[in-house]
Design a protein around this motif. Structure first.
Motif, PDB file in Angstrom:
ATOM      1  N   ARG A  36       0.825  -1.222   0.000  1.00  0.00           N
ATOM      2  CA  ARG A  36       0.000   0.000   0.000  1.00  0.00           C
ATOM      3  C   ARG A  36       0.855   1.266   0.000  1.00  0.00           C
ATOM      4  N   GLN A  37       1.872   1.302   0.835  1.00  0.00           N
ATOM      5  CA  GLN A  37       2.694   2.508   0.897  1.00  0.00           C
ATOM      6  C   GLN A  37       3.558   2.675  -0.347  1.00  0.00           C
ATOM      7  N   SER A  38       3.666   1.632  -1.143  1.00  0.00           N
ATOM      8  CA  SER A  38       4.447   1.679  -2.381  1.00  0.00           C
ATOM      9  C   SER A  38       3.560   1.779  -3.620  1.00  0.00           C
ATOM     10  N   TRP A  39       2.260   1.889  -3.439  1.00  0.00           N
ATOM     11  CA  TRP A  39       1.337   1.761  -4.551  1.00  0.00           C
ATOM     12  C   TRP A  39       1.597   2.754  -5.689  1.00  0.00           C
ATOM     13  N   ASP A  40       1.877   3.999  -5.385  1.00  0.00           N
ATOM     14  CA  ASP A  40       2.131   4.984  -6.451  1.00  0.00           C
ATOM     15  C   ASP A  40       3.316   4.564  -7.310  1.00  0.00           C
ATOM     16  N   ASN A  41       4.377   4.125  -6.683  1.00  0.00           N
ATOM     17  CA  ASN A  41       5.551   3.663  -7.437  1.00  0.00           C
ATOM     18  C   ASN A  41       5.234   2.393  -8.221  1.00  0.00           C
ATOM     19  N   ASP A  66      -2.532  -5.451   6.909  1.00  0.00           N
ATOM     20  CA  ASP A  66      -3.807  -4.758   6.958  1.00  0.00           C
ATOM     21  C   ASP A  66      -4.589  -5.253   5.751  1.00  0.00           C
ATOM     22  N   VAL A  67      -5.628  -6.033   5.982  1.00  0.00           N
ATOM     23  CA  VAL A  67      -6.376  -6.588   4.857  1.00  0.00           C
ATOM     24  C   VAL A  67      -6.988  -5.488   3.994  1.00  0.00           C
ATOM     25  N   ASN A  68      -7.181  -4.310   4.558  1.00  0.00           N
ATOM     26  CA  ASN A  68      -7.691  -3.193   3.754  1.00  0.00           C
ATOM     27  C   ASN A  68      -6.693  -2.804   2.661  1.00  0.00           C
ATOM     28  N   ASP A  69      -5.421  -2.978   2.936  1.00  0.00           N
ATOM     29  CA  ASP A  69      -4.405  -2.723   1.901  1.00  0.00           C
ATOM     30  C   ASP A  69      -4.528  -3.743   0.769  1.00  0.00           C
ATOM     31  N   LEU A  70      -4.782  -4.982   1.124  1.00  0.00           N
ATOM     32  CA  LEU A  70      -4.958  -6.026   0.112  1.00  0.00           C
ATOM     33  C   LEU A  70      -6.219  -5.782  -0.705  1.00  0.00           C
ATOM     34  N   ILE A  71      -7.273  -5.335  -0.050  1.00  0.00           N
ATOM     35  CA  ILE A  71      -8.505  -4.997  -0.766  1.00  0.00           C
ATOM     36  C   ILE A  71      -8.273  -3.801  -1.689  1.00  0.00           C
ATOM     37  N   PHE A  72      -7.523  -2.830  -1.229  1.00  0.00           N
ATOM     38  CA  PHE A  72      -7.204  -1.669  -2.058  1.00  0.00           C
ATOM     39  C   PHE A  72      -6.532  -2.111  -3.355  1.00  0.00           C
ATOM     40  N   VAL A  73      -5.549  -2.993  -3.250  1.00  0.00           N
ATOM     41  CA  VAL A  73      -4.853  -3.479  -4.444  1.00  0.00           C
ATOM     42  C   VAL A  73      -5.829  -4.227  -5.342  1.00  0.00           C
ATOM     43  N   ARG A  74      -6.623  -5.081  -4.763  1.00  0.00           N
ATOM     44  CA  ARG A  74      -7.601  -5.854  -5.541  1.00  0.00           C
ATOM     45  C   ARG A  74      -8.564  -4.928  -6.283  1.00  0.00           C
ATOM     46  N   ASP A  75      -8.970  -3.840  -5.634  1.00  0.00           N
ATOM     47  CA  ASP A  75      -9.906  -2.895  -6.250  1.00  0.00           C
ATOM     48  C   ASP A  75      -9.245  -1.996  -7.289  1.00  0.00           C
ATOM     49  N   ASN A  76      -7.918  -1.895  -7.265  1.00  0.00           N
ATOM     50  CA  ASN A  76      -7.224  -0.938  -8.130  1.00  0.00           C
ATOM     51  C   ASN A  76      -6.257  -1.574  -9.116  1.00  0.00           C
ATOM     52  N   PHE A  77      -6.360  -2.876  -9.290  1.00  0.00           N
ATOM     53  CA  PHE A  77      -5.494  -3.568 -10.233  1.00  0.00           C
ATOM     54  C   PHE A  77      -6.307  -4.653 -10.917  1.00  0.00           C
ATOM     55  N   ASP A  78      -5.924  -4.997 -12.102  1.00  0.00           N
ATOM     56  CA  ASP A  78      -6.602  -6.033 -12.884  1.00  0.00           C
ATOM     57  C   ASP A  78      -6.540  -7.358 -12.121  1.00  0.00           C
ATOM     58  N   ARG A  79      -7.672  -7.837 -11.668  1.00  0.00           N
ATOM     59  CA  ARG A  79      -7.714  -9.060 -10.856  1.00  0.00           C
ATOM     60  C   ARG A  79      -7.199 -10.281 -11.599  1.00  0.00           C
ATOM     61  N   SER A  80      -7.288 -10.262 -12.915  1.00  0.00           N
ATOM     62  CA  SER A  80      -6.784 -11.406 -13.686  1.00  0.00           C
ATOM     63  C   SER A  80      -5.261 -11.459 -13.688  1.00  0.00           C
ATOM     64  N   LYS A  81      -4.627 -10.386 -13.218  1.00  0.00           N
ATOM     65  CA  LYS A  81      -3.168 -10.323 -13.160  1.00  0.00           C
ATOM     66  C   LYS A  81      -2.655 -10.304 -11.722  1.00  0.00           C
ATOM     67  N   LEU A  82      -3.510 -10.656 -10.789  1.00  0.00           N
ATOM     68  CA  LEU A  82      -3.175 -10.589  -9.367  1.00  0.00           C
ATOM     69  C   LEU A  82      -3.285 -11.970  -8.741  1.00  0.00           C
ATOM     70  N   SER A  83      -2.247 -12.353  -7.993  1.00  0.00           N
ATOM     71  CA  SER A  83      -2.278 -13.614  -7.250  1.00  0.00           C
ATOM     72  C   SER A  83      -1.713 -13.388  -5.858  1.00  0.00           C
ATOM     73  N   TYR A  84      -1.964 -14.351  -4.992  1.00  0.00           N
ATOM     74  CA  TYR A  84      -1.555 -14.237  -3.593  1.00  0.00           C
ATOM     75  C   TYR A  84      -0.794 -15.480  -3.157  1.00  0.00           C
ATOM     76  N   ASP A  85       0.185 -15.282  -2.327  1.00  0.00           N
ATOM     77  CA  ASP A  85       0.906 -16.355  -1.655  1.00  0.00           C
ATOM     78  C   ASP A  85       1.056 -15.913  -0.201  1.00  0.00           C
ATOM     79  N   LEU A  86      -0.058 -16.008   0.525  1.00  0.00           N
ATOM     80  CA  LEU A  86      -0.133 -15.474   1.880  1.00  0.00           C
ATOM     81  C   LEU A  86      -0.425 -16.589   2.868  1.00  0.00           C
ATOM     82  N   TYR A  87      -0.122 -16.339   4.125  1.00  0.00           N
ATOM     83  CA  TYR A  87      -0.433 -17.292   5.183  1.00  0.00           C
ATOM     84  C   TYR A  87      -1.931 -17.598   5.168  1.00  0.00           C
ATOM     85  N   PRO A  88      -2.310 -18.828   5.494  1.00  0.00           N
ATOM     86  CA  PRO A  88      -3.738 -19.194   5.477  1.00  0.00           C
ATOM     87  C   PRO A  88      -4.617 -18.271   6.322  1.00  0.00           C
TER      88      PRO A  88
END
Length: 106
Positions: A36-41, A66-88
């Motif tokens: 999130r803090q790097s999103w502009d770059n 912060d799951v809100n940061d993950l939601i922000f990315v999901r809402d602002n990036f093409d979901r077909s180009k987004l994947s996750y490798d996060l703790y369960p």
């Protein structure tokens, strides 16, 4: 590597130069803690090619996210180009938050 809690513009510009002539899909695997803090770059980089994809991984304990940061990315990036490798437990929290998020939008 992220420094000072973000992926710096100079790092992102270096990556952009290295990937500029690639003709295959490029997946940038980035630590979700800094996203999130790097999103502009990062959007500056990701907008350079339709071949650029994003994978968010987890390297810290659950309370660092912060799951809100993950939601922000999901809402602002093409979901077909987004994947996750996060703790369960982070994925479970994300799914719960996304359900609440979609309920609020309807």
């Amino acid at each position: 590597l992220a420094t000072a809690g973000e992926y710096s513009r100079s790092l992102i510009e270096d990556v952009s130069r290295m990937c500029a002539n690639l003709t295959q899909i490029v997946v940038f695997s980035l630590d979700a803690v800094y996203i999130r803090q790097s999103w502009d770059n990062l959007t500056w980089l990701l907008n350079h090619s339709p071949l650029y994809h994003l994978n968010l991984y987890g390297s810290q304990e659950f309370d660092q996210y912060d799951v809100n940061d993950l939601i922000f990315v999901r809402d602002n990036f093409d979901r077909s180009k987004l994947s996750y490798d996060l703790y369960p437990q982070v994925m479970a929290a994300l799914h719960t938050a996304l359900k609440q998020h979609s309920d609020e939008e309807t």
